[in-house]
Design a protein around this motif. Structure first.
Motif, PDB file in Angstrom:
ATOM      1  N   CYS A 260       0.834  -1.207   0.000  1.00 22.50           N
ATOM      2  CA  CYS A 260       0.000   0.000   0.000  1.00 22.50           C
ATOM      3  C   CYS A 260       0.865   1.251   0.000  1.00 22.50           C
ATOM      4  N   VAL A 261       1.969   1.170   0.723  1.00 20.31           N
ATOM      5  CA  VAL A 261       2.741   2.383   0.964  1.00 20.31           C
ATOM      6  C   VAL A 261       3.996   2.429   0.105  1.00 20.31           C
ATOM      7  N   LYS A 262       4.377   3.639  -0.164  1.00 21.60           N
ATOM      8  CA  LYS A 262       5.606   3.866  -0.906  1.00 21.60           C
ATOM      9  C   LYS A 262       6.768   3.314  -0.101  1.00 21.60           C
ATOM     10  N   ASN A 263       7.655   2.605  -0.763  1.00 22.50           N
ATOM     11  CA  ASN A 263       8.808   2.048  -0.063  1.00 22.50           C
ATOM     12  C   ASN A 263      10.063   2.309  -0.890  1.00 22.50           C
ATOM     13  N   GLN A 264      10.775   3.326  -0.468  1.00 22.65           N
ATOM     14  CA  GLN A 264      11.963   3.753  -1.206  1.00 22.65           C
ATOM     15  C   GLN A 264      12.992   2.634  -1.335  1.00 22.65           C
ATOM     16  N   SER A 265      13.094   1.844  -0.282  1.00 24.17           N
ATOM     17  CA  SER A 265      14.191   0.872  -0.291  1.00 24.17           C
ATOM     18  C   SER A 265      13.985  -0.230  -1.324  1.00 24.17           C
ATOM     19  N   ILE A 266      12.743  -0.456  -1.750  1.00 20.33           N
ATOM     20  CA  ILE A 266      12.557  -1.413  -2.846  1.00 20.33           C
ATOM     21  C   ILE A 266      12.100  -0.697  -4.120  1.00 20.33           C
ATOM     22  N   GLY A 267      12.108   0.624  -4.083  1.00 16.24           N
ATOM     23  CA  GLY A 267      11.723   1.382  -5.277  1.00 16.24           C
ATOM     24  C   GLY A 267      10.272   1.193  -5.645  1.00 16.24           C
ATOM     25  N   PHE A 268       9.416   1.019  -4.624  1.00 22.91           N
ATOM     26  CA  PHE A 268       8.002   0.804  -4.917  1.00 22.91           C
ATOM     27  C   PHE A 268       7.194   2.050  -4.583  1.00 22.91           C
ATOM     28  N   GLN A 269       6.267   2.404  -5.473  1.00 20.70           N
ATOM     29  CA  GLN A 269       5.588   3.696  -5.359  1.00 20.70           C
ATOM     30  C   GLN A 269       4.349   3.698  -4.461  1.00 20.70           C
ATOM     31  N   GLY A 270       3.887   2.543  -4.040  1.00 18.60           N
ATOM     32  CA  GLY A 270       2.635   2.522  -3.287  1.00 18.60           C
ATOM     33  C   GLY A 270       1.445   2.620  -4.230  1.00 18.60           C
ATOM     34  N   THR A 271       0.233   2.577  -3.684  1.00 23.59           N
ATOM     35  CA  THR A 271      -0.924   2.536  -4.578  1.00 23.59           C
ATOM     36  C   THR A 271      -1.575   3.901  -4.774  1.00 23.59           C
ATOM     37  N   GLU A 272      -1.128   4.913  -4.052  1.00 27.69           N
ATOM     38  CA  GLU A 272      -1.712   6.232  -4.248  1.00 27.69           C
ATOM     39  C   GLU A 272      -1.471   6.688  -5.678  1.00 27.69           C
ATOM     40  N   GLY A 273      -2.548   7.142  -6.331  1.00 25.07           N
ATOM     41  CA  GLY A 273      -2.413   7.580  -7.721  1.00 25.07           C
ATOM     42  C   GLY A 273      -2.709   6.484  -8.736  1.00 25.07           C
ATOM     43  N   ARG A 274      -2.844   5.239  -8.268  1.00 22.35           N
ATOM     44  CA  ARG A 274      -3.148   4.143  -9.202  1.00 22.35           C
ATOM     45  C   ARG A 274      -4.594   4.237  -9.666  1.00 22.35           C
ATOM     46  N   GLU A 275      -4.815   3.809 -10.897  1.00 27.30           N
ATOM     47  CA  GLU A 275      -6.170   3.773 -11.413  1.00 27.30           C
ATOM     48  C   GLU A 275      -6.874   2.501 -10.946  1.00 27.30           C
ATOM     49  N   CYS A 276      -8.165   2.602 -10.727  1.00 24.83           N
ATOM     50  CA  CYS A 276      -8.939   1.385 -10.480  1.00 24.83           C
ATOM     51  C   CYS A 276     -10.203   1.444 -11.316  1.00 24.83           C
ATOM     52  N   LEU A 277     -10.947   0.358 -11.351  1.00 26.05           N
ATOM     53  CA  LEU A 277     -12.102   0.273 -12.247  1.00 26.05           C
ATOM     54  C   LEU A 277     -13.407   0.173 -11.472  1.00 26.05           C
ATOM     55  N   LYS A 278     -14.414   0.813 -12.029  1.00 24.21           N
ATOM     56  CA  LYS A 278     -15.739   0.789 -11.415  1.00 24.21           C
ATOM     57  C   LYS A 278     -16.787   0.708 -12.507  1.00 24.21           C
ATOM     58  N   GLY A 279     -17.903   0.119 -12.163  1.00 22.72           N
ATOM     59  CA  GLY A 279     -19.084   0.311 -12.998  1.00 22.72           C
ATOM     60  C   GLY A 279     -19.369  -0.731 -14.053  1.00 22.72           C
ATOM     61  N   ASP A 280     -18.360  -1.194 -14.757  1.00 22.02           N
ATOM     62  CA  ASP A 280     -18.618  -2.138 -15.831  1.00 22.02           C
ATOM     63  C   ASP A 280     -19.019  -3.492 -15.247  1.00 22.02           C
ATOM     64  N   LYS A 281     -20.183  -3.965 -15.677  1.00 25.38           N
ATOM     65  CA  LYS A 281     -20.661  -5.241 -15.119  1.00 25.38           C
ATOM     66  C   LYS A 281     -19.825  -6.410 -15.615  1.00 25.38           C
ATOM     67  N   ASN A 282     -19.287  -6.218 -16.770  1.00 22.34           N
ATOM     68  CA  ASN A 282     -18.564  -7.329 -17.389  1.00 22.34           C
ATOM     69  C   ASN A 282     -17.071  -7.272 -17.072  1.00 22.34           C
ATOM     70  N   MET A 283     -16.773  -7.356 -15.802  1.00 26.15           N
ATOM     71  CA  MET A 283     -15.360  -7.285 -15.437  1.00 26.15           C
ATOM     72  C   MET A 283     -14.942  -8.569 -14.742  1.00 26.15           C
ATOM     73  N   SER A 284     -13.655  -8.834 -14.824  1.00 25.11           N
ATOM     74  CA  SER A 284     -13.140  -9.996 -14.118  1.00 25.11           C
ATOM     75  C   SER A 284     -13.209  -9.715 -12.620  1.00 25.11           C
ATOM     76  N   GLN A 285     -13.058 -10.750 -11.877  1.00 22.86           N
ATOM     77  CA  GLN A 285     -13.081 -10.631 -10.427  1.00 22.86           C
ATOM     78  C   GLN A 285     -12.008  -9.635  -9.937  1.00 22.86           C
ATOM     79  N   TRP A 286     -10.848  -9.709 -10.583  1.00 24.05           N
ATOM     80  CA  TRP A 286      -9.740  -8.835 -10.186  1.00 24.05           C
ATOM     81  C   TRP A 286     -10.046  -7.388 -10.483  1.00 24.05           C
TER      82      TRP A 286
END
Ligand SMILES: *[C@@H]1O[C@H](CO)[C@@H](O)[C@H](O)[C@H]1NC(C)=O
Ligand SMILES: *[C@@H]1O[C@H](CO)[C@@H](O)[C@H](O)[C@H]1NC(C)=O
Ligand SMILES: *[C@@H]1O[C@H](CO)[C@@H](O)[C@H](O)[C@H]1NC(C)=O
Ligand SMILES: *[C@@H]1O[C@H](CO)[C@@H](O)[C@H](O)[C@H]1NC(C)=O
Length: 359
Positions: A260-286
């Motif tokens: 979830c969180v930005k982690n400099q030591s592994i160069g990971f940005q965290g999930t803030e700012g990531r896009e997610c999907l809503k609304g479409d009925k025909n979506m995969s579980q993920w």
């Protein structure tokens, strides 16, 4: 030096003589000569890249998402760790390399390799015989192993884990192969069929390994401090830890950090700012659960953004020969994870991060 190092070397070797020389010295003890290296190098690179592409697809809606490119990947310090996620990266990259080499072989791209004809003419089962062009997985496996595995030069548990996951990736390519058949006999009577084994779509290999990622097993190593330098002891301990693990399973050594969180030591940005999907009925579980997983469960909220997309429309054909179109703007709504506070003012990052960390 590991697989990811190889990938960088491969990528760089495409541009610069220096790196190429280096790549060659890395590999020269394996191959029969520079010619062999050159023959397969571009396939290996294409294959590794297709592995990363697949990784990005498979993890598009996970908190952890695959790095943009093999170059970015290799600069992620976190890849020195052996988590569930790096196990997937190793497996899918090794699989990609094997897959491409095997495909190339069937396409006749290499002089010294062709379809697997070892069973041609033999009866396979009731009403069918082996024929056609079976993909030569053994060839792809052998060459990809030479390129990919040989770069894992350590003798510690991390190297053993990486090698294990490379192999699990290659086994996934084999496990997803399918029998394809063609009918023969009087006007489509199909009284006899010839069949061959062919690679599945690489997407299937990705799906297969994604499922393995979900059920990856943690390797429990004896935590007793190993006597420094006693590699026999070390080998014994590693072999013992691997005993109960099937070759097809992905394994890891360290629990994943909080993605979830930005982690400099592994160069990971965290999930803030990531896009997610809503609304479409025909979506995969993920896809359907993406806002929950990426935003809400990370202590973030979802913000809606309306984005104008300009596209061509009302196109008309004019004699002769042009096509004229209008430009239509369409407003699409997209969703992104954002920090908790409701203000529309410039975000206060310090505050936001403190809040997110509580979850
Ligand atoms: C192998 O196949 C890939 C993709 O199918 C292609 O881009 C590449 O050029 C091929 N390599 C060789 C050596 O033919
Ligand atoms: C960052 O990742 C490292 C390595 O996995 C981990 O030890 C550390 O706790 C993480 N830091 C945060 C803030 O999550
Ligand atoms: C829903 O998705 C499936 C598979 O992704 C597809 O075959 C089907 O046509 C889609 N249905 C609609 C209504 O879009
Ligand atoms: C951001 O929030 C922190 C903690 O609430 C506060 O100390 C800091 O002054 C704020 N910074 C700005 C630029 O508003």
């Amino acid at each position: 030096m590991g697989l990811l190092h190889l990938l960088t070397v491969m990528a760089l070797s495409m541009c610069c003589h220096f790196q190429f020389t280096y790549a060659w010295t890395v590999n020269n003890f394996l191959m029969t000569g520079p010619k062999a290296f050159l023959t397969y190098a571009s396939s290996v690179q294409v294959g590794a890249q297709s592995g990363i592409q697949e990784c990005k697809y498979q993890f598009a809606w996970n908190r952890w998402n695959c790095p943009e490119s093999t170059l970015q990947l290799s600069t992620q310090k976190g890849l020195r760790s052996a988590t569930r996620e790096t196990s997937f990266v190793h497996a899918i990259s090794a699989a990609g390399v094997m897959y491409t080499l095997t495909k190339n072989c069937s396409m006749g791209d290499f002089d010294n390799c062709g379809c697997d004809d070892s069973r041609i003419g033999q009866t396979g089962g009731r009403g069918w015989i082996w024929g056609g062009c079976s993909d030569n997985a053994a060839f792809g496996e052998k060459i990809s192993k030479q390129f990919v595995d040989a770069l894992e030069d350590g003798h510690d548990s991390r190297a053993a884990v990486n090698l294990h996951n490379n192999e699990a990736g290659r086994l996934a390519v084999k496990a997803t192969m399918r029998k394809a058949c063609k009918c023969h006999g009087v006007s489509g009577s199909c009284s006899i069929q010839t069949c061959w084994m062919q690679l599945a779509d690489f997407r299937e290999v990705g799906n297969y390994l994604k499922a393995k990622h979900e059920h990856a097993k943690k390797l429990e190593m004896d935590k007793k401090p190993a006597r420094a330098g006693n590699s026999a002891d070390n080998k014994g301990a590693i072999a013992h830890a691997f005993r109960s693990i099937a070759r097809t399973e992905l394994i890891y050594l360290e629990d994943s950090p909080d993605y979830c969180v930005k982690n400099q030591s592994i160069g990971f940005q965290g999930t803030e700012g990531r896009e997610c999907l809503k609304g479409d009925k025909n979506m995969s579980q993920w896809e359907r659960k993406s806002c929950r997983r990426l935003c809400y469960e990370c202590g973030l909220r979802v913000v809606e953004k309306r984005i104008e997309v300009v596209s061509s429309c009302n196109c008309k054909f004019h004699w002769c020969c042009t096509v004229k179109c209008d430009k239509c703007t369409q407003v699409v709504t997209k969703y992104y994870c954002a920090g908790k506070e409701s203000g529309r003012k410039p975000h206060n990052k310090t505050k936001r991060r403190h809040r997110a960390r509580r979850h």
